[in-house]
Design a protein around this motif. Structure first.
Motif, PDB file in Angstrom:
ATOM      1  N   THR A 117       0.830  -1.207   0.000  1.00  0.00           N
ATOM      2  CA  THR A 117       0.000   0.000   0.000  1.00  0.00           C
ATOM      3  C   THR A 117       0.863   1.255   0.000  1.00  0.00           C
ATOM      4  N   VAL A 118       1.897   1.273   0.826  1.00  0.00           N
ATOM      5  CA  VAL A 118       2.783   2.424   0.891  1.00  0.00           C
ATOM      6  C   VAL A 118       3.465   2.657  -0.456  1.00  0.00           C
ATOM      7  N   HIS A 119       3.892   1.583  -1.102  1.00  0.00           N
ATOM      8  CA  HIS A 119       4.581   1.741  -2.381  1.00  0.00           C
ATOM      9  C   HIS A 119       3.636   2.216  -3.480  1.00  0.00           C
ATOM     10  N   GLN A 120       2.365   1.849  -3.414  1.00  0.00           N
ATOM     11  CA  GLN A 120       1.402   2.417  -4.355  1.00  0.00           C
ATOM     12  C   GLN A 120       1.305   3.933  -4.170  1.00  0.00           C
ATOM     13  N   ARG A 121       1.329   4.365  -2.918  1.00  0.00           N
ATOM     14  CA  ARG A 121       1.295   5.802  -2.632  1.00  0.00           C
ATOM     15  C   ARG A 121       2.573   6.476  -3.118  1.00  0.00           C
ATOM     16  N   VAL A 122       3.687   5.782  -2.993  1.00  0.00           N
ATOM     17  CA  VAL A 122       4.960   6.330  -3.469  1.00  0.00           C
ATOM     18  C   VAL A 122       4.890   6.622  -4.964  1.00  0.00           C
ATOM     19  N   VAL A 123       4.443   5.648  -5.742  1.00  0.00           N
ATOM     20  CA  VAL A 123       4.363   5.815  -7.197  1.00  0.00           C
ATOM     21  C   VAL A 123       3.454   6.987  -7.540  1.00  0.00           C
ATOM     22  N   SER A 124       2.314   7.056  -6.872  1.00  0.00           N
ATOM     23  CA  SER A 124       1.385   8.151  -7.118  1.00  0.00           C
ATOM     24  C   SER A 124       1.966   9.495  -6.679  1.00  0.00           C
ATOM     25  N   GLY A 125       2.736   9.483  -5.597  1.00  0.00           N
ATOM     26  CA  GLY A 125       3.217  10.722  -5.009  1.00  0.00           C
ATOM     27  C   GLY A 125       4.358  11.390  -5.737  1.00  0.00           C
ATOM     28  N   LEU A 126       5.090  10.646  -6.560  1.00  0.00           N
ATOM     29  CA  LEU A 126       6.211  11.231  -7.289  1.00  0.00           C
ATOM     30  C   LEU A 126       5.736  12.101  -8.446  1.00  0.00           C
TER      31      LEU A 126
END
Length: 210
Positions: A117-126
């Motif tokens: 879940t955190v890594h999905q947010r990472v991809v979206s957040g960049l």
């Protein structure tokens, strides 16, 4: 992991648990990191955030431990730089979409479902062109016992990361054995995964709004 009280106790001891020098992999890629807004997940006592700030980045360090982040601010003051810190549980931290020039995850070990879940947010957040820098222990680290979590659930492989970080271009992606001597809890040969990934620029033509 992400339990604040556990890390408060660890960081409450004298000195810096993982030292005051930056992570070796981060140091090796610093010239490829944009001079912009950088989010550091699981920042702890500030060694990596301060290093980034010394290189001109605007850094926000997030961690569940208020004790660790207090020491991070002390280290920043000692080094003559400014960092921002926020005490938050990473499991629930809302990474704003298309907001960050870089995101950092250094030995920030999470259970697989939380990590995904955190890594999905990472991809979206960049932002387009933004970078993600990660180093973590792999399951082979259990054979070394020189640091990191003692359970498989909190360790990660490169294949798992490729699946979780879909949408990023992997410029560095490797599982290696290296000497990790960073503070009193990382001491000796270890099995790590290193990732330097870039969010590709958005080359789509603008939509016709007429």
């Amino acid at each position: 992991m992400y339990v604040g009280s556990e890390w408060d106790a660890r960081y409450g001891k004298s000195g810096y648990t993982y030292g005051t020098e930056p992570n070796g992999f981060l140091r090796s890629v610093i010239d490829a990191i944009p001079l912009g807004r950088i989010l550091s997940l699981g920042e702890g006592e500030g060694r990596n955030a301060v290093f980034l700030a010394e290189h001109g980045c605007d850094v926000l360090g997030v961690d569940a431990s208020s004790v660790g982040l207090s020491k991070a601010q002390s280290l920043a003051k000692e080094r003559g730089v400014h960092i921002r810190t926020e005490v938050r549980d990473i499991r629930e931290y809302p990474i704003a979409p298309t907001c960050w020039d870089g995101i950092l995850s250094i030995f920030c070990h999470l259970p697989a479902n939380v990590r995904h879940t955190v890594h999905q947010r990472v991809v979206s957040g960049l932002k387009p062109g933004g970078v993600f820098v990660l180093e973590a222990y792999t399951p082979r680290q259990l054979e070394y016992g020189t640091g990191g979590p003692p359970v498989r659930e909190l360790l990660v492989t490169l294949d798992e990361l490729r699946g979780e970080l879909e949408g990023l271009r992997f410029d560095i992606a490797r599982e290696i054995e290296r000497e990790v001597r960073e503070g009193r809890l990382h001491g000796g040969m270890g099995a790590v995964v290193q990732v330097f990934a870039v969010k590709p620029p958005d080359d789509r033509p603008p939509q016709n709004r007429s």
